[in-house]
Design a protein around this motif. Structure first.
Motif, short mmCIF file in Angstrom:
data_model
loop_
_atom_site.label_atom_id
_atom_site.label_comp_id
_atom_site.label_asym_id
_atom_site.label_seq_id
_atom_site.Cartn_x
_atom_site.Cartn_y
_atom_site.Cartn_z
N TRP A 170 0.82 -1.20 0.00
CA TRP A 170 0.00 0.00 0.00
C TRP A 170 0.85 1.26 0.00
O TRP A 170 0.57 2.22 -0.69
N PHE A 171 1.95 1.25 0.77
CA PHE A 171 2.80 2.42 0.86
C PHE A 171 3.46 2.74 -0.49
O PHE A 171 3.61 3.89 -0.86
N GLU A 172 3.85 1.69 -1.20
CA GLU A 172 4.44 1.91 -2.52
C GLU A 172 3.41 2.49 -3.49
O GLU A 172 3.69 3.42 -4.23
N GLU A 173 2.20 1.93 -3.46
CA GLU A 173 1.14 2.42 -4.35
C GLU A 173 0.73 3.84 -3.98
O GLU A 173 0.56 4.70 -4.85
N ALA A 174 0.58 4.10 -2.70
CA ALA A 174 0.10 5.40 -2.24
C ALA A 174 1.12 6.50 -2.52
O ALA A 174 0.73 7.64 -2.82
N SER A 175 2.39 6.18 -2.49
CA SER A 175 3.41 7.22 -2.69
C SER A 175 3.34 7.81 -4.10
O SER A 175 3.81 8.91 -4.32
N GLY A 176 2.74 7.08 -5.03
CA GLY A 176 2.64 7.58 -6.39
C GLY A 176 1.37 8.38 -6.67
O GLY A 176 1.22 8.96 -7.75
N THR A 177 0.46 8.47 -5.72
CA THR A 177 -0.79 9.19 -5.96
C THR A 177 -0.61 10.69 -5.80
O THR A 177 0.23 11.16 -5.03
N THR A 178 -1.39 11.43 -6.53
CA THR A 178 -1.35 12.89 -6.46
C THR A 178 -1.69 13.37 -5.05
O THR A 178 -1.08 14.31 -4.53
N GLU A 179 -2.66 12.73 -4.45
CA GLU A 179 -3.12 13.13 -3.11
C GLU A 179 -1.98 13.08 -2.09
O GLU A 179 -1.81 14.00 -1.30
N ILE A 180 -1.21 12.01 -2.12
CA ILE A 180 -0.11 11.85 -1.16
C ILE A 180 1.03 12.79 -1.47
O ILE A 180 1.60 13.40 -0.59
N ARG A 181 1.34 12.96 -2.77
CA ARG A 181 2.41 13.90 -3.14
C ARG A 181 2.06 15.28 -2.69
O ARG A 181 2.83 16.06 -2.23
#
Length: 181
Positions: A170-181
């Protein structure tokens, strides 16, 4: 007398005081930060039982260094999580970041330690530098390499603290989202 008693209570570390302080902290801070309850109810197994709390590098460092002033707070957090059936975890990504911080601090301290006057030492804002200074009080011949050796493989310390190392996608996937960036 009351002021002295309160200061004594807040500065002493004993299991009963730490438990009370932890409950006070829960009421005034944690629930609001976690967004679980703005009315101030204590954390409970009903609310957080089986929850997972992921530790970031800035929490991991004082957790792994007993001389850090926040180490006792981490130990209290760890005990409270165990009582609440919560799991403490750290991702492999966080461990990689932690190792990078350790390498950077080790190299930096090795370069500058002899350039920092004794009077200026206490003013250096580095947990690692301050911990090394304290360790050298007990062992004056302690080298930078010897001091940092305990941080090179944090797995055994994490195990003793009840922190599980996981590789959570999940952390790998989430790090690429616009929301997290």
């Amino acid at each position: 007398t009351l002021k002295a008693g309160v200061l004594d209570f807040l500065t002493q570390s004993n299991p009963e005081f730490d438990s009370i302080k932890w409950n006070l902290t829960q009421n005034s801070y944690l629930l609001r930060v976690l967004g679980l309850d703005d009315k101030g109810f204590l954390l409970s197994k009903e609310v957080l039982g089986q929850a997972i709390l992921y530790l970031d590098t800035n929490v991991l460092i004082p957790a792994l260094e007993p001389r850090a002033h926040l180490h006792r707070s981490f130990v209290a957090l760890s005990r409270a999580c165990a009582q609440l059936d919560m799991s403490l975890r750290v991702t492999t990504t966080t461990l990689e970041e932690f190792r990078g911080v350790v390498v950077y601090q080790k190299d930096l301290i090795a370069k500058v330690q002899d350039e920092i006057p004794d009077k200026t030492g206490p003013k250096v804002r580095s947990l690692f530098f301050q911990a090394l200074r304290e360790a050298r009080v007990e062992n004056p011949g302690l080298s930078v390499d010897e001091f940092f050796a305990s941080f090179e493989d944090p797995q055994s310390i994490l195990d003793s603290l009840g922190v599980e190392v996981v590789d959570d996608p999940w952390f790998e996937e989430a790090s690429g989202t616009t929301e997290i960036r």
